[in-house]
Motif scaffolding. Structure first.
Motif, PDB file in Angstrom:
ATOM      1  N   LEU A 194      -4.814   2.883  -0.367  1.00 45.44           N
ATOM      2  CA  LEU A 194      -4.045   1.940  -1.181  1.00 45.44           C
ATOM      3  C   LEU A 194      -4.104   0.527  -0.628  1.00 45.44           C
ATOM      4  O   LEU A 194      -4.417  -0.419  -1.350  1.00 45.44           O
ATOM      5  CB  LEU A 194      -2.584   2.400  -1.289  1.00 45.44           C
ATOM      6  CG  LEU A 194      -1.647   1.443  -2.033  1.00 45.44           C
ATOM      7  CD1 LEU A 194      -2.044   1.337  -3.508  1.00 45.44           C
ATOM      8  CD2 LEU A 194      -0.189   1.897  -1.903  1.00 45.44           C
ATOM      9  N   ASN A 232      10.970   1.200  -5.771  1.00 47.16           N
ATOM     10  CA  ASN A 232      10.135   2.282  -6.275  1.00 47.16           C
ATOM     11  C   ASN A 232      10.852   3.091  -7.351  1.00 47.16           C
ATOM     12  O   ASN A 232      10.251   3.498  -8.354  1.00 47.16           O
ATOM     13  CB  ASN A 232       9.740   3.195  -5.110  1.00 47.16           C
ATOM     14  CG  ASN A 232       8.405   3.868  -5.318  1.00 47.16           C
ATOM     15  OD1 ASN A 232       7.475   3.276  -5.861  1.00 47.16           O
ATOM     16  ND2 ASN A 232       8.301   5.102  -4.901  1.00 47.16           N
ATOM     17  N   ASP A 277       3.679   0.460  -5.406  1.00 51.61           N
ATOM     18  CA  ASP A 277       2.328   0.334  -4.832  1.00 51.61           C
ATOM     19  C   ASP A 277       1.944  -1.138  -4.673  1.00 51.61           C
ATOM     20  O   ASP A 277       1.371  -1.536  -3.651  1.00 51.61           O
ATOM     21  CB  ASP A 277       1.309   1.043  -5.715  1.00 51.61           C
ATOM     22  CG  ASP A 277       1.406   2.560  -5.621  1.00 51.61           C
ATOM     23  OD1 ASP A 277       2.109   3.040  -4.710  1.00 51.61           O
ATOM     24  OD2 ASP A 277       0.787   3.249  -6.447  1.00 51.61           O
TER      25      ASP A 277
END
Length: 516
Positions: free
Chosen positions: A88, A129, A138
């Protein structure tokens, strides 16, 4: 040799690029001629070297071998990149982090310098989140990674260890104060607002710091020391840092003792459930129960869930706690059924992070099979904030639970966090609102309007409304007058032991439980 080839960085890239794909991967027959070593490397010569000098056969054969070797090296490099980096953020992963730490420790001892280990945990990341979406989470992690990389030197290593946990290995530090100043810079930088999905997002970071060789010379010990310091930083109010001290070891023993105490409580009966009745506002008959956890602590006495929920979170026991609660409710329901008592719905309150993060469908199915009991009377109460995480994902989970017979109630409804245009697409069992709206106050008119809106939403969508925390006759009267279908609170009944709940099941069960 390979060492020499690795020095030819730009030439490598251009060679492999001009060499094209292997012949067997050519898309059409007429492309094959363009993919031969002769054609590819002739083009490479003209483009890269700036000459049209023809290739000799021996050169072409050597070039073909070179191409194969370069592609092999590129593949190895790509695999190593994938194996050692977080997909990521592009930061080092745990494997690369530990490799870098071990090398830094070795160099630190050899050169008589310090190596600092920073363990970082983002504050309020779960709120982003859960309330904005996983995509927003993210994006935030990527932004955090960029800021951290900008704060350290090229020789330092920044890693993402998983979730919202990061770590930094800073080598060749001259004095402990340098590590403290780095931690302070990190806190200031992470506290600056982030722009995520066109919104300004503010978070913080808690940091634990350990030093080699001051605190330890083994990487496992350094990590454990930094973890302890991080725990102290979070307990100190978050958005701060703590450097490891030997005194923290005794605190660690206390924390582990509390953690083990909670685990033991889930098995020895000192952690148990009580049940609060929910009544039909018109008939005053029992409609359902809500379960609450109580811990009979050996020193502190009876503790409500709100008193030890932070400890459960700190000790990472929320999944075990949720499983324990579901198991207890199912076992109690099975016992009541064996006694031929009429069964009513029983709800379990789950935190948003529990509902979002746990595979409740699999867990409920497994417990149902193990205990040989149905699920049609099991309910989950989830806070309205859970729907901000990812509405589609939450709706899908609610639908999957519904297929098992498990229904979901929305707790603390009325915060305008659930998109009303989507609410009709979700199978919601009840809307629960706070009893504070039924108190006499300067906001009475506003509260009456809000209650009327919630009641109308429930009427249109055919979802009954429960008024919670009803603690006086005035509150009961006002809630009933507003058309609220069900009432819960100390004025109706305090929490009941399982034996006391049995008496309610024998004598005061209504006809509107949906299970008759």
């Amino acid at each position: 040799g390979e060492d020499y080839l690795l020095l030819l960085r730009s030439e490598q890239v251009e060679t492999v690029r001009w060499a094209g794909r292997p012949q067997e991967q050519a898309g059409v027959a007429e492309e094959i001629a363009q993919l031969t070593p002769r054609a590819s490397f002739q083009a490479w010569t003209q483009t890269v070297k700036g000459t049209a000098e023809p290739w000799q056969e021996a050169q072409i054969e050597a070039a073909g071998n070179l191409r194969a070797l370069l592609i092999e090296l590129a593949d190895k490099q790509q695999l190593e990149e994938m194996a050692l980096h977080d997909p990521l953020t592009g930061l080092a992963n745990r494997a690369m982090f530990e490799k870098a730490l071990q090398e830094a420790i070795r160099q630190s001892i050899k050169d008589h310098t310090l190596t600092a280990v920073f363990m970082l945990d983002l504050d309020r990341f779960k709120q982003v989140n859960d309330t904005m979406s996983h995509a927003a989470g993210d994006a935030l992690l990527i932004e955090v990674a960029g800021r951290l990389k900008g704060l350290v030197r090229a020789r330092d290593t920044v890693a993402r260890l998983g979730g919202d946990e990061f770590s930094i290995v800073a080598c060749d530090i001259q004095q402990a104060e340098d590590a403290s100043r780095t931690a302070e810079r990190i806190i200031l930088e992470i506290h600056r607002p982030f722009q995520i999905q066109d919104r300004s997002v503010e978070i913080g970071v808690s940091i634990g710091v350990s030093l080699c060789p001051h605190h330890a010379t083994e990487h496992d010990e350094l990590l454990a020391d930094a973890d302890l310091a991080l725990y102290q930083a979070k307990n100190a109010g978050r958005n701060t840092f703590k450097a490891f001290t030997n005194e923290m070891l005794s605190n660690s023993d206390q924390r582990e003792s509390l953690r083990q105490g909670l685990i033991d409580a889930m098995h020895d009966g000192t952690l148990s459930l009580v049940y609060q009745p929910i009544l039909n506002s018109r008939t005053k008959m029992l409609h359902s129960f809500e379960s609450f956890a109580r811990w009979q602590h050996p020193l502190k006495g009876g503790l409500a869930a709100r008193d030890f929920l932070p400890l459960l979170e700190q000790c990472q026991l929320l999944p075990q706690f949720a499983e324990w609660g579901i198991r207890q409710v199912l076992q109690q329901g099975k016992l009541w059924m064996r006694k031929a008592l009429p069964l009513v719905p029983v709800s379990i309150n789950l935190a948003a992070r529990q509902f979002v993060g746990l595979d409740l469908v699999s867990l409920c199915s497994a417990l149902s099979r193990e205990l040989e009991v149905g699920l049609e009377w099991l309910r989950f109460d989830i806070d309205e904030t859970a729907f901000q995480a990812d509405f589609g994902r939450i709706a899908a989970k609610i639908a999957a639970l519904s297929r098992l017979g498990v229904l979901v109630n929305i707790d603390h409804f009325g915060q305008s966090l659930v998109p009303l245009n989507k609410l009709s697409d979700v199978k919601i069992n009840q809307l629960k609102i706070s009893g504070k709206y039924f108190e006499w106050s300067k906001d009475t008119t506003r509260n009456d309007s809000l209650v009327a809106i919630v009641h109308e939403i429930g009427r249109v969508l055919q979802i009954p409304v429960v008024a919670c925390q009803i603690e006086s006759e005035v509150m009961e009267t006002r809630a009933s007058a507003a058309g609220i279908e069900y009432l819960q609170g100390y004025h109706m009944s305090r929490e009941l032991t399982p034996d006391a709940a049995e008496e309610w099941l024998r004598n005061r069960v209504g006809s509107d439980t949906g299970l008759q």
